[in-house]
Design an enzyme around this catalytic site. Sequence first.
Site, PDB file in Angstrom:
ATOM      1  CB  SER A 117      -0.868   0.016   1.267  1.00 34.70           C
ATOM      2  OG  SER A 117      -1.515   1.266   1.398  1.00 34.70           O
ATOM      3  CE1 TYR A 122      -4.154  -2.033   4.933  1.00 34.49           C
ATOM      4  CE2 TYR A 122      -3.267   0.161   4.522  1.00 34.49           C
ATOM      5  CZ  TYR A 122      -3.803  -1.023   4.052  1.00 34.49           C
ATOM      6  OH  TYR A 122      -4.000  -1.194   2.696  1.00 34.49           O
TER       7      TYR A 122
HETATM    8  P1  NAP Z   1     -11.450  -5.769   0.403  1.00 41.72           P
HETATM    9  O1  NAP Z   1     -12.328  -5.347  -0.726  1.00 41.72           O
HETATM   10  O2  NAP Z   1     -11.829  -5.437   1.802  1.00 41.72           O
HETATM   11  O3  NAP Z   1     -11.200  -7.341   0.278  1.00 41.72           O
HETATM   12  C1  NAP Z   1     -10.384  -7.971   1.221  1.00 41.72           C
HETATM   13  C2  NAP Z   1     -10.168  -9.408   0.798  1.00 41.72           C
HETATM   14  O4  NAP Z   1      -9.272 -10.026   1.719  1.00 41.72           O
HETATM   15  C3  NAP Z   1     -11.452 -10.231   0.819  1.00 41.72           C
HETATM   16  O5  NAP Z   1     -11.408 -11.120  -0.274  1.00 41.72           O
HETATM   17  C4  NAP Z   1     -11.353 -10.992   2.144  1.00 41.72           C
HETATM   18  O6  NAP Z   1     -12.053 -12.222   2.140  1.00 41.72           O
HETATM   19  C5  NAP Z   1      -9.853 -11.232   2.190  1.00 41.72           C
HETATM   20  N1  NAP Z   1      -9.317 -11.530   3.523  1.00 41.72           N
HETATM   21  C6  NAP Z   1      -9.266 -10.739   4.616  1.00 41.72           C
HETATM   22  N2  NAP Z   1      -8.663 -11.381   5.646  1.00 41.72           N
HETATM   23  C7  NAP Z   1      -8.317 -12.598   5.162  1.00 41.72           C
HETATM   24  C8  NAP Z   1      -7.668 -13.724   5.730  1.00 41.72           C
HETATM   25  N3  NAP Z   1      -7.229 -13.724   7.007  1.00 41.72           N
HETATM   26  N4  NAP Z   1      -7.492 -14.838   4.958  1.00 41.72           N
HETATM   27  C9  NAP Z   1      -7.932 -14.861   3.672  1.00 41.72           C
HETATM   28  N5  NAP Z   1      -8.535 -13.825   3.082  1.00 41.72           N
HETATM   29  C10 NAP Z   1      -8.723 -12.710   3.822  1.00 41.72           C
HETATM   30  O7  NAP Z   1      -9.982  -5.181   0.224  1.00 41.72           O
HETATM   31  P2  NAP Z   1      -9.208  -4.500  -1.017  1.00 41.72           P
HETATM   32  O8  NAP Z   1      -9.355  -3.043  -0.892  1.00 41.72           O
HETATM   33  O9  NAP Z   1      -9.527  -5.189  -2.276  1.00 41.72           O
HETATM   34  O10 NAP Z   1      -7.727  -4.820  -0.565  1.00 41.72           O
HETATM   35  C11 NAP Z   1      -6.941  -5.859  -1.119  1.00 41.72           C
HETATM   36  C12 NAP Z   1      -5.501  -5.563  -0.761  1.00 41.72           C
HETATM   37  O11 NAP Z   1      -5.146  -4.293  -1.298  1.00 41.72           O
HETATM   38  C13 NAP Z   1      -5.260  -5.477   0.751  1.00 41.72           C
HETATM   39  O12 NAP Z   1      -4.023  -6.072   1.063  1.00 41.72           O
HETATM   40  C14 NAP Z   1      -5.198  -3.990   1.006  1.00 41.72           C
HETATM   41  O13 NAP Z   1      -4.405  -3.664   2.105  1.00 41.72           O
HETATM   42  C15 NAP Z   1      -4.570  -3.502  -0.287  1.00 41.72           C
HETATM   43  N6  NAP Z   1      -4.801  -2.076  -0.560  1.00 41.72           N
HETATM   44  C16 NAP Z   1      -6.058  -1.595  -0.797  1.00 41.72           C
HETATM   45  C17 NAP Z   1      -6.227  -0.242  -1.032  1.00 41.72           C
HETATM   46  C18 NAP Z   1      -7.567   0.352  -1.306  1.00 41.72           C
HETATM   47  O14 NAP Z   1      -7.669   1.602  -1.365  1.00 41.72           O
HETATM   48  N7  NAP Z   1      -8.615  -0.441  -1.491  1.00 41.72           N
HETATM   49  C19 NAP Z   1      -5.125   0.614  -1.021  1.00 41.72           C
HETATM   50  C20 NAP Z   1      -3.881   0.091  -0.771  1.00 41.72           C
HETATM   51  C21 NAP Z   1      -3.722  -1.253  -0.562  1.00 41.72           C
HETATM   52  P3  NAP Z   1     -13.655 -12.305   2.490  1.00 41.72           P
HETATM   53  O15 NAP Z   1     -14.370 -11.774   1.269  1.00 41.72           O
HETATM   54  O16 NAP Z   1     -13.904 -13.748   2.722  1.00 41.72           O
HETATM   55  O17 NAP Z   1     -13.871 -11.443   3.687  1.00 41.72           O
END
Ligand code: NAP
Length: 243
Positions: free
Chosen positions: A138, A152
């Site tokens: 991130s 985080y």
């Molecule tokens: P999201 O929409 O909240 O989705 C999170 C995903 O992670 C879901 O598929 C969830 O599964 C899964 N998950 C959470 N805990 C888990 C565990 N212990 N074991 C297996 N699966 C797990 O998040 P996102 O925004 O797409 O984020 C994805 C990645 O991008 C993350 O690492 C986040 O830190 C990074 N990121 C996101 C942003 C942003 O602005 N969105 C920015 C920077 C970085 P379930 O569906 O079963 O709950």
Amino acid sequence: MNKVVIVTGGSRGIGAATCKLLAKNGYAVCVNYKSNKVQADLVVQEIRELGGQAFSYQADVSNEADVTALFEAVQTTLGPVTHLVNNAGILRQQASLLEIDTERFNDVLITNTTSCFICCKAAIRSMGKGCAIVNVSSAASKTGSPFEYIDYATSKGAMDTLTIGLSKEVAAQGIRVNGVRPGCIYTDIHADGGEPGRVDRLSPNIPLQRGGTPEEVAHAIVWLLSDEASYVTGSFIDLAGGN
Ligand code: NAP
């Protein structure tokens, strides 16, 4: 090489977009999820409808026994794992450091960083020349996320360090390890922090004047995994609209 990929947290957001794009690029995909089977199965269905190969698998990737079972299931169902996307991640309610307790801090680090360590270990045991890993970090690893979630941001900084170190350990085996650092991307994660509209609030401060889409991040991940990125390792692509 038959390309077999595990995308952790593939049920929603960036992970789901990545699963779909990888399938379009010829990968057999394991859509990992923690609790949302319905969403994971929708991703699988979409891939299969387009003629791709995919299955969903429940595993908490912060749990070593779950990860062992995950890799065994993929080996049995699709074949040896050749590619891995460590995407699963969480954040908690926006707070200052003084408001974050130790239990929360440890939980965020275990879910975001220890999971990456465990999955990398499982993957490189069976990986060889031409295999690759992408860790989804991130922009927070560089900003530190003050007054929002230093826990985080810390977990993502550690993930970046793991990426650099591991890339050097396995380079001679022909395995590449890279990272992506998204900024503000439209997904569910911001609601978990208590502010579903966070991306729109911050958009005016982003040089490109908007938030990003999960698909825009997925394209960078897919490229880093591909042979087109064959001379890229220990590197990061920032997807933060200029921030
Ligand atoms: P999201 O929409 O909240 O989705 C999170 C995903 O992670 C879901 O598929 C969830 O599964 C899964 N998950 C959470 N805990 C888990 C565990 N212990 N074991 C297996 N699966 C797990 O998040 P996102 O925004 O797409 O984020 C994805 C990645 O991008 C993350 O690492 C986040 O830190 C990074 N990121 C996101 C942003 C942003 O602005 N969105 C920015 C920077 C970085 P379930 O569906 O079963 O709950």
